[in-house]
Scaffold this motif. Structure first.
Motif, PDB file in Angstrom:
ATOM      1  N   ALA A  40      -3.806   4.698   7.410  1.00  0.00           N
ATOM      2  CA  ALA A  40      -4.895   3.817   6.996  1.00  0.00           C
ATOM      3  C   ALA A  40      -4.380   2.404   6.836  1.00  0.00           C
ATOM      4  N   ILE A  41      -5.156   1.438   7.337  1.00  0.00           N
ATOM      5  CA  ILE A  41      -4.877   0.015   7.129  1.00  0.00           C
ATOM      6  C   ILE A  41      -5.983  -0.528   6.241  1.00  0.00           C
ATOM      7  N   THR A 197      -3.203  11.535  16.720  1.00  0.00           N
ATOM      8  CA  THR A 197      -2.847  10.498  15.757  1.00  0.00           C
ATOM      9  C   THR A 197      -4.104   9.713  15.394  1.00  0.00           C
ATOM     10  N   VAL A 198      -4.323   9.482  14.104  1.00  0.00           N
ATOM     11  CA  VAL A 198      -5.485   8.731  13.642  1.00  0.00           C
ATOM     12  C   VAL A 198      -5.020   7.460  12.945  1.00  0.00           C
ATOM     13  N   VAL A 199      -5.512   6.320  13.420  1.00  0.00           N
ATOM     14  CA  VAL A 199      -5.251   5.024  12.791  1.00  0.00           C
ATOM     15  C   VAL A 199      -6.607   4.457  12.401  1.00  0.00           C
ATOM     16  N   LEU A 200      -6.838   4.292  11.093  1.00  0.00           N
ATOM     17  CA  LEU A 200      -8.153   3.826  10.670  1.00  0.00           C
ATOM     18  C   LEU A 200      -8.060   2.597   9.778  1.00  0.00           C
ATOM     19  N   VAL A 201      -9.069   1.755   9.927  1.00  0.00           N
ATOM     20  CA  VAL A 201      -9.255   0.580   9.079  1.00  0.00           C
ATOM     21  C   VAL A 201     -10.402   0.882   8.128  1.00  0.00           C
ATOM     22  N   THR A 202     -10.199   0.606   6.849  1.00  0.00           N
ATOM     23  CA  THR A 202     -11.258   0.899   5.886  1.00  0.00           C
ATOM     24  C   THR A 202     -11.117   0.040   4.633  1.00  0.00           C
ATOM     25  N   HIS A 203     -12.267  -0.225   4.002  1.00  0.00           N
ATOM     26  CA  HIS A 203     -12.265  -0.825   2.671  1.00  0.00           C
ATOM     27  C   HIS A 203     -12.172   0.258   1.591  1.00  0.00           C
ATOM     28  N   ASP A 204     -12.409   1.507   2.012  1.00  0.00           N
ATOM     29  CA  ASP A 204     -12.548   2.622   1.082  1.00  0.00           C
ATOM     30  C   ASP A 204     -11.175   3.211   0.747  1.00  0.00           C
ATOM     31  N   ARG A 205     -10.681   2.917  -0.455  1.00  0.00           N
ATOM     32  CA  ARG A 205      -9.354   3.405  -0.838  1.00  0.00           C
ATOM     33  C   ARG A 205      -9.326   4.930  -0.971  1.00  0.00           C
ATOM     34  N   THR A 206     -10.461   5.546  -1.306  1.00  0.00           N
ATOM     35  CA  THR A 206     -10.515   7.013  -1.396  1.00  0.00           C
ATOM     36  C   THR A 206     -10.301   7.633  -0.021  1.00  0.00           C
ATOM     37  N   ALA A 208      -8.799   6.083   2.493  1.00  0.00           N
ATOM     38  CA  ALA A 208      -7.427   5.732   2.884  1.00  0.00           C
ATOM     39  C   ALA A 208      -6.407   6.679   2.260  1.00  0.00           C
ATOM     40  N   ALA A 209      -6.665   7.102   1.019  1.00  0.00           N
ATOM     41  CA  ALA A 209      -5.725   7.968   0.303  1.00  0.00           C
ATOM     42  C   ALA A 209      -5.594   9.348   0.952  1.00  0.00           C
ATOM     43  N   ARG A 210      -6.561   9.715   1.798  1.00  0.00           N
ATOM     44  CA  ARG A 210      -6.489  10.997   2.490  1.00  0.00           C
ATOM     45  C   ARG A 210      -5.523  10.956   3.677  1.00  0.00           C
ATOM     46  N   CYS A 211      -5.131   9.757   4.084  1.00  0.00           N
ATOM     47  CA  CYS A 211      -4.179   9.622   5.186  1.00  0.00           C
ATOM     48  C   CYS A 211      -2.760   9.874   4.689  1.00  0.00           C
ATOM     49  N   GLU A 212      -1.884  10.226   5.600  1.00  0.00           N
ATOM     50  CA  GLU A 212      -0.483  10.450   5.246  1.00  0.00           C
ATOM     51  C   GLU A 212       0.195   9.157   4.804  1.00  0.00           C
ATOM     52  N   ARG A 213      -0.280   8.030   5.354  1.00  0.00           N
ATOM     53  CA  ARG A 213       0.354   6.752   5.064  1.00  0.00           C
ATOM     54  C   ARG A 213      -0.714   5.669   4.975  1.00  0.00           C
ATOM     55  N   MET A 214      -0.469   4.681   4.123  1.00  0.00           N
ATOM     56  CA  MET A 214      -1.423   3.589   3.944  1.00  0.00           C
ATOM     57  C   MET A 214      -0.677   2.266   3.979  1.00  0.00           C
ATOM     58  N   CYS A 215      -1.181   1.322   4.774  1.00  0.00           N
ATOM     59  CA  CYS A 215      -0.631  -0.029   4.838  1.00  0.00           C
ATOM     60  C   CYS A 215      -1.652  -1.002   4.267  1.00  0.00           C
ATOM     61  N   VAL A 216      -1.181  -1.957   3.481  1.00  0.00           N
ATOM     62  CA  VAL A 216      -2.046  -2.989   2.902  1.00  0.00           C
ATOM     63  C   VAL A 216      -1.846  -4.282   3.689  1.00  0.00           C
ATOM     64  N   MET A 217      -2.957  -4.877   4.116  1.00  0.00           N
ATOM     65  CA  MET A 217      -2.892  -6.109   4.885  1.00  0.00           C
ATOM     66  C   MET A 217      -3.473  -7.258   4.073  1.00  0.00           C
ATOM     67  N   GLU A 218      -2.745  -8.354   4.033  1.00  0.00           N
ATOM     68  CA  GLU A 218      -3.196  -9.565   3.338  1.00  0.00           C
ATOM     69  C   GLU A 218      -2.859 -10.768   4.193  1.00  0.00           C
ATOM     70  N   ALA A 219      -3.882 -11.591   4.470  1.00  0.00           N
ATOM     71  CA  ALA A 219      -3.703 -12.853   5.216  1.00  0.00           C
ATOM     72  C   ALA A 219      -2.900 -12.638   6.506  1.00  0.00           C
ATOM     73  N   GLY A 220      -3.230 -11.551   7.217  1.00  0.00           N
ATOM     74  CA  GLY A 220      -2.622 -11.312   8.502  1.00  0.00           C
ATOM     75  C   GLY A 220      -1.304 -10.575   8.499  1.00  0.00           C
ATOM     76  N   ARG A 221      -0.759 -10.311   7.313  1.00  0.00           N
ATOM     77  CA  ARG A 221       0.537  -9.617   7.222  1.00  0.00           C
ATOM     78  C   ARG A 221       0.388  -8.254   6.545  1.00  0.00           C
ATOM     79  N   LEU A 222       1.217  -7.311   6.957  1.00  0.00           N
ATOM     80  CA  LEU A 222       1.314  -6.045   6.237  1.00  0.00           C
ATOM     81  C   LEU A 222       2.241  -6.266   5.043  1.00  0.00           C
ATOM     82  N   THR A 223       1.669  -6.180   3.853  1.00  0.00           N
ATOM     83  CA  THR A 223       2.439  -6.524   2.659  1.00  0.00           C
ATOM     84  C   THR A 223       3.090  -5.314   2.005  1.00  0.00           C
TER      85      THR A 223
END
Length: 227
Positions: A40-41, A197-206, A208-223
């Motif tokens: 999840a991104i 393989t599933v790569v998803l973009v979502t505003h929904d943290r619930t 996103a939490a179901r994915c094996e991994r979660m990346c947080v993006m801020e101002a164009g960067r993975l933080t």
């Protein structure tokens, strides 16, 4: 056992011109995703999530950096080459469904199979709709289906070619909570059963939490990345 890397971004950057000057939408993102993984991104609106997804899927071209998708360096391909990779190795699920209004549910799911020259398109698409619980709705047009049913058709169409990677952009964004949860269940069930393989973009943290991994993006960067 370490699984193969099916998707890799190397210092991926996307810049666009604006009245204020050059804007950096995606800023030197590097990322590896393994076969069968769910990622999840997440991030606020305008963080660059959807642009990153489009770059990873070969729908957009980076200003710098490269994407390697299912072994293919997308930067080394022209648009026809990228389209071929998308048709053969990629599935898409979008917030707004993107079904063809003039085609029935069955015809919508058959479409990528027919484009690939498959002579078993009807039988394979019928099976895919049956997995979604939509066999009885196969001859209905999108306007005759609920939002949840339309998204299930979209998922069937995305998975029917058994893609290496499925990209989902806010797949539950236009749905109520109960329907959205059912759609999420279907996505993760198919991720497990088909090994896609599933790569998803979502505003929904619930979600996103179901994915094996979660990346947080801020101002164009993975933080940050969490397992």
């Amino acid at each position: 056992m370490i699984k193969d890397i099916v998707l890799e971004a190397q210092q991926l950057t996307k810049e666009v011109s604006s009245p204020e000057g050059l804007l950096t939408i995606v800023d030197e993102v590097s990322l590896q995703v393994h076969a069968g993984e769910s990622l999840a991104i997440v991030g606020t609106s305008g963080a660059g999530k959807s642009t990153l997804l489009a770059l990873l899927a070969g729908l957009d071209v980076p200003s710098r950096g490269k994407v390697i998708l299912a072994g293919a360096d997308l930067s080394a391909l022209d648009e026809d080459g990228r389209a071929r990779i998308r048709a053969e190795r990629v599935g898409f699920v979008f917030q707004s469904f993107h079904l063809v209004p003039a085609l029935t549910a069955l015809e919508n799911v058959m479409l990528p199979l027919e484009l690939a020259g498959r002579d078993d398109a009807r039988a394979t698409a019928t099976e895919a709709l049956s997995r979604m619980g939509l066999y009885d709705r196969r001859e209905h047009y999108p306007r005759q289906l609920s939002g949840g049913e339309q998204q299930r058709v979209a998922i069937a169409r995305a998975f029917v070619t058994r893609p290496a990677v499925l990209f989902a952009d806010e797949p539950t964004g236009n749905l109520d909570t109960v329907t959205g949860n059912r759609i999420a269940d279907l996505l993760f069930d198919l991720n497990q059963s088909d090994g896609t393989t599933v790569v998803l973009v979502t505003h929904d943290r619930t979600l996103a939490a179901r994915c094996e991994r979660m990346c947080v993006m801020e101002a164009g960067r993975l933080t940050s990345t969490s397992i």
